[in-house]
Design an enzyme around this catalytic site. Structure first.
Site, PDB file in Angstrom:
ATOM      1  N   VAL A  12       0.835  -1.204   0.000  1.00 13.45           N
ATOM      2  CA  VAL A  12       0.000   0.000   0.000  1.00 13.45           C
ATOM      3  C   VAL A  12       0.866   1.248   0.000  1.00 13.45           C
ATOM      4  CG1 VAL A  12      -1.762   1.296   1.270  1.00 13.45           C
ATOM      5  CG2 VAL A  12      -1.932  -1.190   1.094  1.00 13.45           C
ATOM      6  N   ARG A  37      14.253  -2.424   9.101  1.00 13.54           N
ATOM      7  CA  ARG A  37      14.630  -3.331   8.009  1.00 13.54           C
ATOM      8  C   ARG A  37      14.574  -2.646   6.644  1.00 13.54           C
ATOM      9  NH1 ARG A  37      10.844  -8.294   7.911  1.00 13.54           N
ATOM     10  NH2 ARG A  37       9.442  -6.661   7.173  1.00 13.54           N
ATOM     11  N   ARG A  98     -10.489   2.926  13.516  1.00 16.12           N
ATOM     12  CA  ARG A  98     -11.689   3.030  12.678  1.00 16.12           C
ATOM     13  C   ARG A  98     -12.988   3.155  13.454  1.00 16.12           C
ATOM     14  NH1 ARG A  98      -9.807  -1.717   8.574  1.00 16.12           N
ATOM     15  NH2 ARG A  98      -8.428  -0.466   7.234  1.00 16.12           N
ATOM     16  N   CYS A 128     -10.818  -2.364   3.021  1.00 10.13           N
ATOM     17  CA  CYS A 128     -10.958  -2.402   1.562  1.00 10.13           C
ATOM     18  C   CYS A 128     -12.314  -2.950   1.120  1.00 10.13           C
ATOM     19  CB  CYS A 128      -9.827  -3.230   0.954  1.00 10.13           C
ATOM     20  SG  CYS A 128      -9.622  -4.870   1.697  1.00 10.13           S
ATOM     21  N   GLN A 155     -11.925 -12.257  -2.278  1.00 11.36           N
ATOM     22  CA  GLN A 155     -10.829 -11.335  -1.997  1.00 11.36           C
ATOM     23  C   GLN A 155      -9.493 -11.829  -2.533  1.00 11.36           C
ATOM     24  OE1 GLN A 155     -12.950 -10.254   2.207  1.00 11.36           O
ATOM     25  NE2 GLN A 155     -10.820  -9.610   2.023  1.00 11.36           N
ATOM     26  N   SER A 158      -3.795  -9.795  -2.820  1.00 10.42           N
ATOM     27  CA  SER A 158      -3.257  -8.476  -2.494  1.00 10.42           C
ATOM     28  C   SER A 158      -3.740  -7.959  -1.154  1.00 10.42           C
ATOM     29  CB  SER A 158      -3.637  -7.470  -3.591  1.00 10.42           C
ATOM     30  OG  SER A 158      -5.046  -7.395  -3.738  1.00 10.42           O
ATOM     31  N   GLY A 159      -4.917  -8.423  -0.705  1.00 12.40           N
ATOM     32  CA  GLY A 159      -5.446  -7.989   0.578  1.00 12.40           C
ATOM     33  C   GLY A 159      -4.570  -8.391   1.747  1.00 12.40           C
ATOM     34  N   ARG A 233     -11.144 -15.809   0.550  1.00 19.91           N
ATOM     35  CA  ARG A 233      -9.915 -15.515  -0.192  1.00 19.91           C
ATOM     36  C   ARG A 233      -9.885 -16.398  -1.442  1.00 19.91           C
ATOM     37  NH1 ARG A 233      -7.177 -11.146   1.015  1.00 19.91           N
ATOM     38  NH2 ARG A 233      -6.812 -11.776   3.165  1.00 19.91           N
ATOM     39  N   HIS A 240     -10.669  -7.013  -5.497  1.00 21.15           N
ATOM     40  CA  HIS A 240     -11.680  -7.800  -4.780  1.00 21.15           C
ATOM     41  C   HIS A 240     -13.012  -7.739  -5.518  1.00 21.15           C
ATOM     42  CE1 HIS A 240      -8.833  -8.166  -1.652  1.00 21.15           C
ATOM     43  NE2 HIS A 240      -9.363  -7.409  -0.723  1.00 21.15           N
TER      44      HIS A 240
END
Length: 335
Positions: A12, A37, A98, A128, A155, A158-159, A233, A240
């Site tokens: 992201v 890292r 949220r 998402c 989904q 990538s999620g 998934r 998605h």
């Protein structure tokens, strides 16, 4: 504006860099932050190379107007005060804040004005799956109040992040070579499979992902709407899909729904005409901005029911683009 991206090395975070460039966002200064890292790595924005700094409690955000954060809920909670103490607006892509009453949860096509009231100088970017669903639901809500939603999600890898996308690629390659696929990021092998398990299970049998769709939708839409979700998934790389059934207070015809979607901001209606086989698919929604809607039909089991199919790029509209659109709305409205 002076912008920071926290979590710049992640999927992201990298999408934030691309979206800011694509949207011609007014960036005067850019700082990139990550873990120890990733510190020292570089990313290119508008032809200039930027070095990722390590995020610490000594990081100085003074002079930074907006920080887009996507490094996980734990990092967001730990560093929120560090980021916002000098007046920086934090638009957070994690689940950390949220559902906090003093943090607005915003999808610009649905509730942009909520972004104006932010006591902690934090705005939540929704999950998402919720984002693309409420963009579509909001169009129908303008025709008749929605009482109930059932949704099944499909989904993409990538999620679960860049490493999950790499794992799906590797699993497909391993199977093609006749090898046992490596399973690390998912509960089971994802290649050639579907997994009805996204996030951890809660006491009521729903996963956290499914409960996010219930709780976040009600907060964003300021509604008593009830949402029952099954999140799955699927072996898709990016974008998605959602099969959505809604029950409205008054019957909504297919024609009314089609017109509502056509008129709605952020939606592209994809209609099947005379066997043309036109409908939204993740293969074609990947890397694109809109929420795509198709397969609109009356629910045969409910006179006040509608069914439709929604697809959107999870990393783009489902994460980075929505956050950038929040900032764009605030700039356009003088905040």
């Amino acid at each position: 504006m002076n912008i920071a991206i926290v979590g710049a090395s992640g999927a992201v975070g990298q999408e934030f860099i691309r979206v800011l460039e694509e949207q011609n966002f007014p960036v005067d200064g850019l700082r990139l932050f990550g873990s120890a890292r990733s510190a020292g790595q570089t990313r290119v924005f508008r032809g200039k190379e930027y070095v990722i700094e390590e995020l610490t409690h000594d990081s100085d955000f003074s002079g930074t107007d907006i920080a887009f954060t996507s490094a996980g809920a734990g990092v967001s909670r730990e560093y929120a005060e560090t980021i916002t103490r000098h007046g920086t607006l934090m638009i957070d892509n994690s689940s950390a804040f949220r559902m906090d009453a003093d943090v607005p949860l915003v999808v610009p096509e649905v509730n942009p004005r909520d972004a104006l009231v932010r006591p902690r100088n934090i705005i939540g970017n929704p999950n998402c799956t919720t984002i693309q669903m409420v963009v579509a639901l909001n169009a129908i809500e303008k025709v008749s109040h929605i009482r109930r939603v059932h949704v099944a999600t499909y989904q993409a890898a990538s999620g679960a992040g860049a490493a999950a996308m790499d794992e799906l690629r590797e699993q497909c390659a391993q199977i093609a070579r006749g090898e046992e696929p490596t399973v690390s990021k998912f509960a089971h092998q994802l290649a050639y499979n579907v997994i009805p398990h996204v996030d951890v299970f809660t006491d009521n049998g729903y996963t956290k992902e499914e409960m996010k769709m219930y709780n976040e939708t009600r907060k964003i839409m300021h509604s008593d709407i009830r949402v029952s979700a099954t999140c799955v998934r699927v072996p898709v790389m990016r974008a998605h899909s959602e099969a959505i059934w809604v029950e409205t207070e008054q019957p909504v015809s297919v024609e009314q729904a089609r017109k509502a979607f056509e008129d709605a901001e952020g939606i592209v209606l994809v209609e099947e005409k005379e066997g043309s086989r036109h409908y939204p698919m993740p293969l074609f929604a990947a890397d694109r901005d809109p929420v795509y809607v198709g397969r609109i039909r009356k629910d045969l089991s409910d006179d006040c029911g509608l069914s439709f199919w929604v697809v959107a790029d999870q990393i783009k509209k489902g994460a980075a683009l929505n956050a950038v659109q929040i900032a764009q709305w605030l700039i356009a409205n003088g905040d």
